[in-house]
Scaffold this motif. Structure first.
Motif, mmCIF file in Angstrom:
data_model
loop_
_atom_site.group_PDB
_atom_site.id
_atom_site.type_symbol
_atom_site.label_atom_id
_atom_site.label_comp_id
_atom_site.label_asym_id
_atom_site.label_seq_id
_atom_site.Cartn_x
_atom_site.Cartn_y
_atom_site.Cartn_z
ATOM 1 N N GLU A 136 41.384 41.715 34.998
ATOM 2 C CA GLU A 136 42.177 42.743 35.687
ATOM 3 C C GLU A 136 43.670 42.652 35.394
ATOM 4 N N GLU A 137 43.999 42.170 34.216
ATOM 5 C CA GLU A 137 45.412 42.151 33.848
ATOM 6 C C GLU A 137 45.711 43.428 33.075
ATOM 7 N N GLY A 138 46.516 44.274 33.659
ATOM 8 C CA GLY A 138 46.797 45.563 33.048
ATOM 9 C C GLY A 138 47.927 46.277 33.751
ATOM 10 N N VAL A 139 47.584 47.386 34.402
ATOM 11 C CA VAL A 139 48.598 48.289 34.947
ATOM 12 C C VAL A 139 49.531 47.586 35.927
ATOM 13 N N LYS A 140 48.975 46.836 36.867
ATOM 14 C CA LYS A 140 49.824 46.227 37.894
ATOM 15 C C LYS A 140 50.747 45.169 37.321
ATOM 16 N N VAL A 141 50.255 44.414 36.353
ATOM 17 C CA VAL A 141 51.105 43.410 35.723
ATOM 18 C C VAL A 141 52.139 44.089 34.827
ATOM 19 N N PHE A 142 51.742 45.165 34.162
ATOM 20 C CA PHE A 142 52.683 45.921 33.331
ATOM 21 C C PHE A 142 53.861 46.403 34.171
ATOM 22 N N HIS A 143 53.581 46.979 35.329
ATOM 23 C CA HIS A 143 54.664 47.419 36.208
ATOM 24 C C HIS A 143 55.454 46.216 36.743
ATOM 25 N N GLY A 144 54.755 45.137 37.080
ATOM 26 C CA GLY A 144 55.431 43.973 37.641
ATOM 27 C C GLY A 144 56.309 43.249 36.646
ATOM 28 N N PHE A 152 46.490 45.062 28.351
ATOM 29 C CA PHE A 152 45.637 45.899 29.194
ATOM 30 C C PHE A 152 44.195 45.486 28.960
ATOM 31 N N SER A 153 43.665 44.720 29.908
ATOM 32 C CA SER A 153 42.338 44.134 29.735
ATOM 33 C C SER A 153 41.601 44.140 31.066
ATOM 34 N N GLU A 154 41.520 45.313 31.665
ATOM 35 C CA GLU A 154 40.859 45.446 32.966
ATOM 36 C C GLU A 154 39.409 45.898 32.792
ATOM 37 N N GLY A 155 38.615 45.611 33.809
ATOM 38 C CA GLY A 155 37.217 46.024 33.785
ATOM 39 C C GLY A 155 36.294 44.985 33.178
ATOM 40 N N MET A 156 36.681 43.710 33.246
ATOM 41 C CA MET A 156 35.926 42.643 32.593
ATOM 42 C C MET A 156 35.392 41.645 33.619
ATOM 43 N N SER A 157 34.860 40.563 33.119
ATOM 44 C CA SER A 157 34.303 39.514 33.973
ATOM 45 C C SER A 157 35.396 38.587 34.484
ATOM 46 N N TRP A 158 35.166 38.022 35.661
ATOM 47 C CA TRP A 158 36.046 36.998 36.232
ATOM 48 C C TRP A 158 35.591 35.597 35.816
ATOM 49 N N GLY A 159 34.453 35.507 35.159
ATOM 50 C CA GLY A 159 33.904 34.229 34.722
ATOM 51 C C GLY A 159 33.387 34.346 33.301
ATOM 52 N N ASN A 197 46.224 43.309 44.176
ATOM 53 C CA ASN A 197 47.614 42.949 43.968
ATOM 54 C C ASN A 197 47.850 42.666 42.495
ATOM 55 N N ARG A 198 49.001 42.086 42.172
ATOM 56 C CA ARG A 198 49.231 41.598 40.814
ATOM 57 C C ARG A 198 48.367 40.375 40.602
ATOM 58 N N ASN A 199 47.347 40.511 39.782
ATOM 59 C CA ASN A 199 46.386 39.412 39.686
ATOM 60 C C ASN A 199 46.988 38.174 39.051
ATOM 61 N N ASP A 200 48.081 38.308 38.291
ATOM 62 C CA ASP A 200 48.656 37.116 37.672
ATOM 63 C C ASP A 200 49.366 36.232 38.692
ATOM 64 N N PHE A 201 49.564 36.712 39.905
ATOM 65 C CA PHE A 201 50.097 35.863 40.966
ATOM 66 C C PHE A 201 49.031 34.918 41.533
ATOM 67 N N PHE A 202 47.801 35.398 41.624
ATOM 68 C CA PHE A 202 46.800 34.710 42.427
ATOM 69 C C PHE A 202 45.631 34.277 41.542
#
Length: 577
Positions: A136-144, A152-159, A197-202
């Motif tokens: 889910e690293e994409g739009v929110k991180v781009f803006h942040g 832009f790599s959203e819509g994928m696995s978390w594992g 949220n910004r996934n790169d924070f958490f």
């Protein structure tokens, strides 16, 4: 739970000192690390000897971090032409073999698109494992990042997953569709805050969590709780769970993104490793190198098997719960705080193909994102729009009053799986109309291999025998960002007959006693269908307008005192050639 500790040295006096801190901490706790080396370090005799020592003394693995060589104009390796990717891969692999005398088993970058994985496997078949994306690293991180981080790599696995040959973040259907490696994301992300949220924070990166203010000085329970949440995933995935830490040394000293003193940042990193070491000593964590994990994963998880993710809010105390399913047909998120609606849906069944770089045929040069058909963060949802946006829900009508299930919070009652099918049972919700009539309803989802999501609404009790109506409601679109795409190629069908082309006129077509309605989205080769399995009164399809560019599928049911449940299937498939 399997654990990978990834290290990646950087240049500069401070960063080199911090790398030594990381290196020592990992070895002090008895971890086998995986050390990713870029091309410059693969030609550095001092670093090569240091890595050989750590490999031979501690069992560390040495791996390749793919970096652009500057001959293609610089930039990130996933954003250069395929011919340039081939040169970068060749130069990096050749340098590795020259330095160590054998081929690497692991490579990585923030994004590895389908072309890059293909190039790696063709040139170096020995590669088994790839760091291939950022969940889910994409739009929110781009803006942040002040609109400056083109990832832009959203819509994928978390594992971990088996990437397909045509889109690196779509899971392979079978052996023929498989790109030949085990992939993992760059970090293990928070499945609640990573969505909201910004996934790169958490994530499994204590310094990033500091950016998100998830600590109070030296107190950082969040880091331990996130690790525990990933450990918990083994309960829903036949004993398999995975966690990793991948912190570049530049985060540990003099990083302007962090307000805490360096001593806090470094202490948090070391204490998180210490916690994982304690879990290892209790037999609850197995520390492995990256290629060792890939071998274990291939032995224990067959291609095509669904992965379940269950997440609770572990930072804000909101009580939110999200449930995820990731399989070759779809990735879906159930939002319990909006009545158990679908808040995110990626239709992998459509087999949308994509690569990144200037030679991407579809012109989406930056996007390794898999397109959504529902995304209630980017394209709104019940609680954040004047009408509503991309979502699902249940509309309940009694007399002249209608109530929306999204207005009711629920939570998870049970999670189970049989073979490759997964079931989610939500706790019942009581809805009360203004005249005093109440109904107690329970939602059950069955996620079936092959593209079907079965939605069962159980009517557990009503306050009297009065009839009422329910409507299964799916409002969808397609997209890669928060901006609307062109919908003019979308067509809407009822019972196999095309009833309208999408012309932004907000027209609705209804049919009594119909058996199915669907939308076809040629741009992402996807069909989205709604199929009643209980006798329905009426089905309908509606196009939107330019202010609300969605399509809506509805199934209407009459509920009598003898009705115990209604069943509807949301079916995702590939459009016909």
């Amino acid at each position: 739970m399997y654990f990978n500790l990834f290290l990646r040295p950087h240049r500069g006096e401070v960063k080199e000192r911090m790398y030594e801190l990381q290196r020592k901490a990992g070895h002090d706790f008895g971890f086998k690390s995986t050390i990713f080396l870029g091309l410059d370090f693969l030609k550095d005799p001092q670093m090569i000897e240091k890595c050989k020592h750590d490999r031979d003394t501690y069992g560390d693995e040495i791996a390749v971090w793919l970096t652009s060589d500057g001959k293609a104009g610089g930039g990130q390796v996933w954003l250069i032409r395929k011919e340039d990717k081939k040169r970068v891969v060749k130069n990096s692999i050749d340098a590795f073999i020259e330095a160590f005398g054998y081929a690497p088993k692991s490579v990585g970058n923030y994004v590895m698109d389908a072309d890059l994985i293909e190039v790696v496997k063709e040139y170096c078949p020995e590669v088994e494992a790839c760091v291939a994306g950022c969940f889910e690293e994409g739009v929110k991180v781009f803006h942040g990042c002040n609109n400056s981080w083109y990832l832009f790599s959203e819509g994928m696995s978390w594992g971990p997953w088996y990437p397909s040959k045509t889109h690196s973040i779509r899971p392979a259907r079978n052996e023929n569709d498989w790109a030949g490696v085990v992939a993992v994301p760059h970090l293990s992300r928070d499945l609640v805050l990573g969505y909201e949220n910004r996934n790169d924070f958490f994530a499994s990166h204590p310094a990033n969590a500091q950016r998100g203010l998830a600590n109070e000085g030296f107190s950082h329970d969040y880091d331990f709780n996130l690790c525990d949440q990933y450990r918990m995933q083994k309960d829903f995935n036949d004993g398999m769970s995975y966690y990793q830490m991948h912190v570049s040394p530049g985060w540990l000293s003099r990083n302007f993104n962090i307000i805490d003193p360096d001593e806090i940042t470094q202490k948090l990193y070391i204490e998180t490793l210490e916690y994982i070491a304690e879990l290892r000593d209790k037999g609850e964590v197995e520390v492995v190198t990256f290629s060792e994990f890939a071998s274990e994963y291939k032995n224990k998880v067959p291609i095509g098997k669904a992965t379940v993710g269950f997440a609770k809010d572990i930072l804000m105390g909101s009580g939110k719960q999200y449930y995820w399913v990731f399989d070759p047909s779809y990735r879906v998120l159930i939002d319990t705080f909006q009545g158990g609606s679908i808040g995110d849906l990626r239709a992998y069944a459509g087999e949308y193909a994509a690569v990144t770089g200037p030679d991407a045929k579809n012109g989406r040069y930056h996007y390794n994102t898999y397109p959504y058909v529902i995304q209630s963060q980017y394209r709104t949802g019940y609680k954040t729009h004047s009408v509503d946006g991309a979502r699902t829900t249940l509309i309940m009508t009694h007399g002249n009053e209608s109530l929306d299930m999204c207005a009711y919070n629920t939570s998870v009652e049970s999670i189970s799986r049989t073979d490759n099918n997964c079931q989610l049972v939500l706790k019942p919700v009581v809805v009360e109309f203004s005249d005093g009539f109440t109904a107690k309803l329970q939602t059950v989802y069955d996620f079936e291999n092959g593209g079907d999501i079965r939605i069962t609404r159980r009517i557990l009790e009503t306050s009297d025998d009065a009839d009422f109506k329910i409507q299964e409601y799916v409002k969808a679109t397609y997209g890669f960002t928060e901006y609307a795409e062109d919908m003019k190629d979308v067509t809407l069908y009822c019972d196999g007959e095309k009833v309208m082309d999408y012309t932004y006129r907000n027209i609705e077509f209804k049919k009594q006693g119909a058996k199915t309605v669907w939308a076809e989205i040629p741009e992402i080769t996807t069909r989205v269908a709604l199929i009643p399995k209980t006798n329905a009164e009426e089905l309908s399809v509606r196009e939107g307008n330019l202010f609300s560019p969605f399509f809506t599928l509805k199934v209407n049911y009459n509920i009598s005192k003898n009705t115990k449940e209604v069943e509807t299937w949301l079916r995702l498939s590939k459009t016909q050639e």
